[in-house]
Scaffold this motif. Structure first.
Motif, short mmCIF file in Angstrom:
data_model
loop_
_atom_site.label_atom_id
_atom_site.label_comp_id
_atom_site.label_asym_id
_atom_site.label_seq_id
_atom_site.Cartn_x
_atom_site.Cartn_y
_atom_site.Cartn_z
N ASP A 1 0.85 -1.19 0.00
CA ASP A 1 0.00 0.00 0.00
C ASP A 1 0.89 1.24 0.00
O ASP A 1 2.11 1.16 -0.04
CB ASP A 1 -0.97 -0.01 1.18
N SER A 2 0.26 2.41 0.02
CA SER A 2 0.99 3.67 -0.10
C SER A 2 1.47 4.22 1.23
O SER A 2 2.12 5.28 1.26
CB SER A 2 0.10 4.71 -0.79
N ARG B 1 -1.22 5.13 -7.16
CA ARG B 1 -0.02 5.93 -7.30
C ARG B 1 1.17 5.19 -6.71
O ARG B 1 1.03 4.47 -5.72
CB ARG B 1 -0.17 7.28 -6.59
N VAL B 2 2.33 5.39 -7.30
CA VAL B 2 3.57 4.83 -6.78
C VAL B 2 4.51 5.98 -6.44
O VAL B 2 4.80 6.83 -7.29
CB VAL B 2 4.25 3.89 -7.81
N GLN B 3 4.96 6.02 -5.21
CA GLN B 3 5.82 7.10 -4.71
C GLN B 3 7.05 7.29 -5.59
O GLN B 3 7.60 6.33 -6.15
CB GLN B 3 6.25 6.78 -3.28
N ALA C 1 7.68 11.30 1.26
CA ALA C 1 6.32 10.92 0.88
C ALA C 1 5.38 12.11 0.79
O ALA C 1 4.42 12.09 0.02
CB ALA C 1 5.78 9.88 1.86
N ASP D 1 -5.42 1.34 -3.88
CA ASP D 1 -4.22 1.53 -3.08
C ASP D 1 -3.28 0.33 -3.16
O ASP D 1 -2.08 0.49 -3.38
CB ASP D 1 -4.59 1.81 -1.63
#
Length: 291
Positions: A62-63, A137-139, A182, A94
């Motif tokens: 997860d994020s 989304r991917v960091q 982040a 997520d």
């Protein structure tokens, strides 16, 4: 979004031309013809993976940033791939499948593609899958092993924001990690809170089913899933001294220090590194962009 230019799209390209025009100058490019003759181009859908590998248990992420003594890259949970695909169909956005070698569990899938003859010495034992749902989304991060990457994309559209390594000083890079802080928003940048982003210039790749994105070594990347989709990454490990040296340092030194300190100190170590990400960027700005 931060200032970007579109990634160039090309059709068929010979190996020598690819090496000269893209690899040698670290220029991202979208290759439209690489997968043209692959069975995967027709077969690879979520329904197909459900049929051939639905019972394979996969790690999901997860994020939420790792906290306390948690490993930086620990999976959030595991479940059968079919169950995960059900969640994606229901709107999960997520949980993501990340860096999973599904081909080790289902070797027959390797018959659906070919390693492209494009001048890269691709590592044939580690084709890995990434998957996510609409709006996932991917960091922002870069790859620890400094590879050349061919990201072979399938399913719905996906965007990849790429930033060259020369912008690292502006990226709020968290020490002893391979990620940006982040809280830094590269889609909707807050230039007052994170002024370093004013100086960052990126490339935006808009991927469609069957596209292959070339990501040069050390490039930062941030991924935006515009619909349910998945990508297979093929990697060529570095053979030049600068990237090979950085890879070994990342694997043997940086990662070891990070893991050890998380275990020994926990959250204070994380907090210290997050503070330093901001402090180092602010010091760089003060030195190089003082008015």
């Amino acid at each position: 979004m931060i200032e970007t230019t579109p990634v160039e799209r090309v059709g068929a390209v010979a190996a020598d031309a690819f090496l000269q025009q893209y690899k040698a100058v670290a220029q991202p490019v979208i290759l439209e013809e690489v997968t043209r003759e692959w069975p995967a181009r027709e077969r690879w859908t979520t329904d197909y993976f459900r049929k051939v590998a639905g019972d394979a248990v996969v790690p999901l992420y997860d994020s939420r940033p790792a906290r306390g003594n948690e490993h930086q890259h620990a999976a959030s949970l595991r479940m059968p791939l079919a169950e995960y695909l059900d969640r994606l169909a229901e709107g999960e956005r997520d949980l993501r499948l990340f860096f999973f070698n599904l081909f080790a569990a289902r070797p027959a899938l390797a018959r659906d593609f070919e390693f492209p003859e494009i001048g890269l010495r691709l590592f044939r034992k580690l084709p890995v899958l990434f998957m996510g749902g609409k709006d996932a989304r991917v960091q922002m991060h870069f790859d620890i092993d400094r590879p050349d990457i061919l990201l072979c994309h399938f399913g719905g559209p996906k965007r990849v924001l790429l930033v060259a390594p020369e912008y690292t000083a502006y990226m709020y890079h968290v020490p002893f990690s391979f990620s940006a802080l982040a809280s830094v928003d590269f889609e909707n940048p807050d230039y007052e809170r994170h002024p370093g982003l004013r100086h960052v210039r990126g490339h935006l790749a808009e991927l469609r089913h069957g596209d292959v994105l070339y990501i040069p070594p050390g490039f930062w990347h941030y991924v935006l899933y515009d619909d349910v989709s998945f990508s297979m990454a093929l990697r060529a490990f570095p053979r030049d001294f600068p990237n090979a040296s950085r890879m070994l340092t990342n694997l043997l030194v940086t990662r070891t220090i990070e893991g050890t300190m998380r275990k020994l100190i926990g959250q204070p170590w994380n907090d210290r590194n997050e503070r330093r990400a901001v402090e180092r960027t602010e010091r760089f700005l003060a030195r190089h962009h003082a008015s």
